[in-house]
Design a protein around this motif. Structure first.
Motif, PDB file in Angstrom:
ATOM      1  N   LEU A 170      78.729  54.218  21.468  1.00  0.00           N
ATOM      2  CA  LEU A 170      78.453  54.118  20.038  1.00  0.00           C
ATOM      3  C   LEU A 170      77.470  52.977  19.839  1.00  0.00           C
ATOM      4  O   LEU A 170      77.761  51.829  20.178  1.00  0.00           O
ATOM      5  CB  LEU A 170      79.743  53.856  19.253  1.00  0.00           C
ATOM      6  N   VAL A 171      76.281  53.297  19.329  1.00  0.00           N
ATOM      7  CA  VAL A 171      75.274  52.274  19.055  1.00  0.00           C
ATOM      8  C   VAL A 171      74.922  52.314  17.576  1.00  0.00           C
ATOM      9  O   VAL A 171      75.142  53.313  16.889  1.00  0.00           O
ATOM     10  CB  VAL A 171      74.004  52.477  19.912  1.00  0.00           C
ATOM     11  N   GLY A 172      74.348  51.210  17.091  1.00  0.00           N
ATOM     12  CA  GLY A 172      73.939  51.138  15.692  1.00  0.00           C
ATOM     13  C   GLY A 172      74.341  49.819  15.070  1.00  0.00           C
ATOM     14  O   GLY A 172      74.465  48.796  15.739  1.00  0.00           O
ATOM     15  N   GLY A 173      74.553  49.848  13.756  1.00  0.00           N
ATOM     16  CA  GLY A 173      74.900  48.645  13.025  1.00  0.00           C
ATOM     17  C   GLY A 173      74.562  48.798  11.556  1.00  0.00           C
ATOM     18  O   GLY A 173      74.222  49.892  11.076  1.00  0.00           O
ATOM     19  N   ALA A 174      74.655  47.702  10.824  1.00  0.00           N
ATOM     20  CA  ALA A 174      74.361  47.677   9.395  1.00  0.00           C
ATOM     21  C   ALA A 174      73.042  46.951   9.170  1.00  0.00           C
ATOM     22  O   ALA A 174      72.811  45.876   9.728  1.00  0.00           O
ATOM     23  CB  ALA A 174      75.487  46.989   8.627  1.00  0.00           C
ATOM     24  N   PHE A 175      72.167  47.540   8.314  1.00  0.00           N
ATOM     25  CA  PHE A 175      70.829  47.016   8.104  1.00  0.00           C
ATOM     26  C   PHE A 175      70.462  47.065   6.622  1.00  0.00           C
ATOM     27  O   PHE A 175      71.003  47.868   5.863  1.00  0.00           O
ATOM     28  CB  PHE A 175      69.791  47.839   8.891  1.00  0.00           C
ATOM     29  N   ARG A 176      69.503  46.218   6.244  1.00  0.00           N
ATOM     30  CA  ARG A 176      68.915  46.254   4.902  1.00  0.00           C
ATOM     31  C   ARG A 176      67.596  47.000   4.967  1.00  0.00           C
ATOM     32  O   ARG A 176      66.716  46.651   5.755  1.00  0.00           O
ATOM     33  CB  ARG A 176      68.679  44.837   4.387  1.00  0.00           C
ATOM     34  N   THR A 177      67.431  48.055   4.182  1.00  0.00           N
ATOM     35  CA  THR A 177      66.184  48.805   4.168  1.00  0.00           C
ATOM     36  C   THR A 177      65.153  48.111   3.276  1.00  0.00           C
ATOM     37  O   THR A 177      65.493  47.273   2.441  1.00  0.00           O
ATOM     38  CB  THR A 177      66.408  50.241   3.673  1.00  0.00           C
ATOM     39  N   ASP A 178      63.870  48.467   3.479  1.00  0.00           N
ATOM     40  CA  ASP A 178      62.783  47.868   2.699  1.00  0.00           C
ATOM     41  C   ASP A 178      62.809  48.377   1.263  1.00  0.00           C
ATOM     42  O   ASP A 178      63.314  49.474   0.974  1.00  0.00           O
ATOM     43  CB  ASP A 178      61.430  48.203   3.323  1.00  0.00           C
ATOM     44  N   ARG A 179      62.205  47.600   0.382  1.00  0.00           N
ATOM     45  CA  ARG A 179      62.018  48.052  -0.988  1.00  0.00           C
ATOM     46  C   ARG A 179      60.841  49.020  -1.018  1.00  0.00           C
ATOM     47  O   ARG A 179      59.756  48.728  -0.526  1.00  0.00           O
ATOM     48  CB  ARG A 179      61.772  46.876  -1.932  1.00  0.00           C
ATOM     49  N   ASN A 180      61.084  50.199  -1.567  1.00  0.00           N
ATOM     50  CA  ASN A 180      60.075  51.254  -1.631  1.00  0.00           C
ATOM     51  C   ASN A 180      60.247  51.998  -2.945  1.00  0.00           C
ATOM     52  O   ASN A 180      61.158  52.813  -3.095  1.00  0.00           O
ATOM     53  CB  ASN A 180      60.218  52.196  -0.436  1.00  0.00           C
ATOM     54  N   ASP A 181      59.378  51.717  -3.911  1.00  0.00           N
ATOM     55  CA  ASP A 181      59.518  52.300  -5.249  1.00  0.00           C
ATOM     56  C   ASP A 181      59.285  53.808  -5.259  1.00  0.00           C
ATOM     57  O   ASP A 181      59.612  54.484  -6.240  1.00  0.00           O
ATOM     58  CB  ASP A 181      58.552  51.627  -6.223  1.00  0.00           C
ATOM     59  N   ASN A 182      58.723  54.360  -4.156  1.00  0.00           N
ATOM     60  CA  ASN A 182      58.433  55.797  -4.118  1.00  0.00           C
ATOM     61  C   ASN A 182      59.588  56.618  -3.544  1.00  0.00           C
ATOM     62  O   ASN A 182      59.539  57.842  -3.564  1.00  0.00           O
ATOM     63  CB  ASN A 182      57.179  56.055  -3.270  1.00  0.00           C
ATOM     64  N   ILE A 183      60.615  55.950  -3.020  1.00  0.00           N
ATOM     65  CA  ILE A 183      61.706  56.682  -2.384  1.00  0.00           C
ATOM     66  C   ILE A 183      62.567  57.374  -3.435  1.00  0.00           C
ATOM     67  O   ILE A 183      62.776  56.856  -4.546  1.00  0.00           O
ATOM     68  CB  ILE A 183      62.558  55.729  -1.521  1.00  0.00           C
ATOM     69  N   GLN A 184      63.029  58.569  -3.102  1.00  0.00           N
ATOM     70  CA  GLN A 184      63.927  59.339  -3.958  1.00  0.00           C
ATOM     71  C   GLN A 184      65.127  59.795  -3.133  1.00  0.00           C
ATOM     72  O   GLN A 184      64.958  60.292  -2.017  1.00  0.00           O
ATOM     73  CB  GLN A 184      63.200  60.555  -4.551  1.00  0.00           C
ATOM     74  N   PRO A 185      66.347  59.589  -3.646  1.00  0.00           N
ATOM     75  CA  PRO A 185      66.694  59.016  -4.939  1.00  0.00           C
ATOM     76  C   PRO A 185      66.434  57.507  -5.001  1.00  0.00           C
ATOM     77  O   PRO A 185      66.498  56.822  -3.977  1.00  0.00           O
ATOM     78  CB  PRO A 185      68.182  59.333  -5.075  1.00  0.00           C
ATOM     79  N   ALA A 186      66.149  56.998  -6.180  1.00  0.00           N
ATOM     80  CA  ALA A 186      65.755  55.606  -6.358  1.00  0.00           C
ATOM     81  C   ALA A 186      66.847  54.620  -5.962  1.00  0.00           C
ATOM     82  O   ALA A 186      66.553  53.464  -5.646  1.00  0.00           O
ATOM     83  CB  ALA A 186      65.353  55.378  -7.823  1.00  0.00           C
ATOM     84  N   LYS A 187      68.095  55.062  -5.960  1.00  0.00           N
ATOM     85  CA  LYS A 187      69.196  54.151  -5.604  1.00  0.00           C
ATOM     86  C   LYS A 187      69.155  53.738  -4.138  1.00  0.00           C
ATOM     87  O   LYS A 187      69.865  52.821  -3.737  1.00  0.00           O
ATOM     88  CB  LYS A 187      70.544  54.802  -5.923  1.00  0.00           C
ATOM     89  N   LEU A 188      68.300  54.377  -3.313  1.00  0.00           N
ATOM     90  CA  LEU A 188      68.153  53.993  -1.913  1.00  0.00           C
ATOM     91  C   LEU A 188      67.083  52.929  -1.722  1.00  0.00           C
ATOM     92  O   LEU A 188      66.832  52.506  -0.601  1.00  0.00           O
ATOM     93  CB  LEU A 188      67.803  55.222  -1.063  1.00  0.00           C
TER      94      LEU A 188
END
Length: 213
Positions: free
Chosen positions: A132-150
Motif C-alpha cells: 500500500l503506497v500513497g499518503g495525504a496531499f494538498r492539491t494546487d489552487r486551480n480556478d478552472n477545475i470542476q467541480p470547484a470544491k476541488l
C-alpha cells in the motif's frame, strides 16, 4: 531525508497529474534484545502537488509496539498513524502479526508491505505479498477545475498492489529487489470535498537498488 513523487499523466477526471512529498525523517527505536520492541517516527515536510506553503506542511506520525507472544516465533503488532492532511479520519489504527515458523519462512503481516518470504539461500529471498503506497496531499489552487470544491483541497491517494518478487543481498550494505504484479486499484479520495475517483487495475514492474551505511 525522503522524497517521493507519483506521476499519473493527463486524464479527463479532475485529479492531479502528479503528487510529491519532501520530508525529514526522525525516528526513535526502543529495542527488545536485538529486535525492535517499539518505535516512533515523524516525517515533517511538504505534501503537495506543486505549490509549497504552510497549507501543504504536515507532520505524519507513526508509532507502534511489538508484543512477544513466542520468542523468535510469533509477535503481535499494534500502533497508529496520524496525518492532519487526511481530513475526516486523521488517525488510523494499525495492527498485524509476525510469524517465523522456520529459519527459511517468515510471514510479515504488516502494512504497508505484508509479505510471505522464503529464504532460498543466505543471499536470495523469494516473496509473495502486497503493498500500500500513497499518503495525504494538498492539491494546487486551480480556478478552472470542476467541480470547484476541488480547488486547493486535500486528497488521500492510495495505490493497492499485489506482487511476487525476489531480493538479492549483494553485501551487508547493498540489496537488489525485483518484483512484478498488479496495481489493483488507485484511489483519489477528496474526503473534505466528498468526491472519490478510482482507476482500473494495471500491471507494474519495479527494479530497486537499496544501499545502507
Amino acid at each position: 531525508l525522503a522524497y517521493d513523487r507519483y506521476d499519473f499523466g493527463s486524464t479527463a477526471a479532475p485529479v492531479p497529474n502528479h503528487l510529491q512529498s519532501m520530508a525529514g525523517v526522525i525516528g526513535i527505536d526502543v529495542m527488545h534484545g536485538t529486535e525492535v520492541g517499539a518505535f516512533l517516527q515523524l516525517h515533517p515536510g511538504f505534501y503537495t502537488q506543486s505549490d509549497i506553503g504552510i497549507s501543504s506542511f504536515d507532520v505524519p506520525i507513526t508509532l507502534g509496539r511489538i508484543f512477544v507472544v513466542q520468542e523468535k516465533k510469533f509477535y503481535i503488532f499494534g500502533g497508529a498513524y496520524a496525518s492532519f492532511l487526511r481530513g475526516g479520519s486523521p488517525v488510523l489504527p494499525l495492527a498485524g502479526v509476525i510469524w517465523i515458523p522456520s529459519d527459511n519462512v517468515r510471514l510479515l503481516g504488516l502494512l504497508p508491505t505484508p509479505r510471505l518470504i522464503y529464504s532460498a539461500t543466505k543471499k536470495i529471498d523469494l516473496w509473495v505479498g502486497g503493498e500500500l503506497v500513497g499518503g495525504a496531499f494538498r492539491t494546487d489552487r486551480n480556478d478552472n477545475i470542476q467541480p470547484a470544491k476541488l480547488n486547493g483541497t486535500t486528497v488521500n491517494f492510495s495505490d493497492y498492489r499485489a506482487a511476487v518478487g525476489f531480493v538479492y543481498t549483494m553485501s551487508d550494505a547493498f540489496k537488489v529487489n525485483l518484483d512484478a504484479g498488479c496495481s489493483i486499484q488507485r484511489q483519489f479520495d477528496f474526503g473534505r470535498a466528498g468526491e472519490t475517483y478510482r482507476t482500473d487495475p494495471s500491471p507494474y514492474v519495479r527494479l530497486q537498488l537499496s544501499a545502507q551505511f
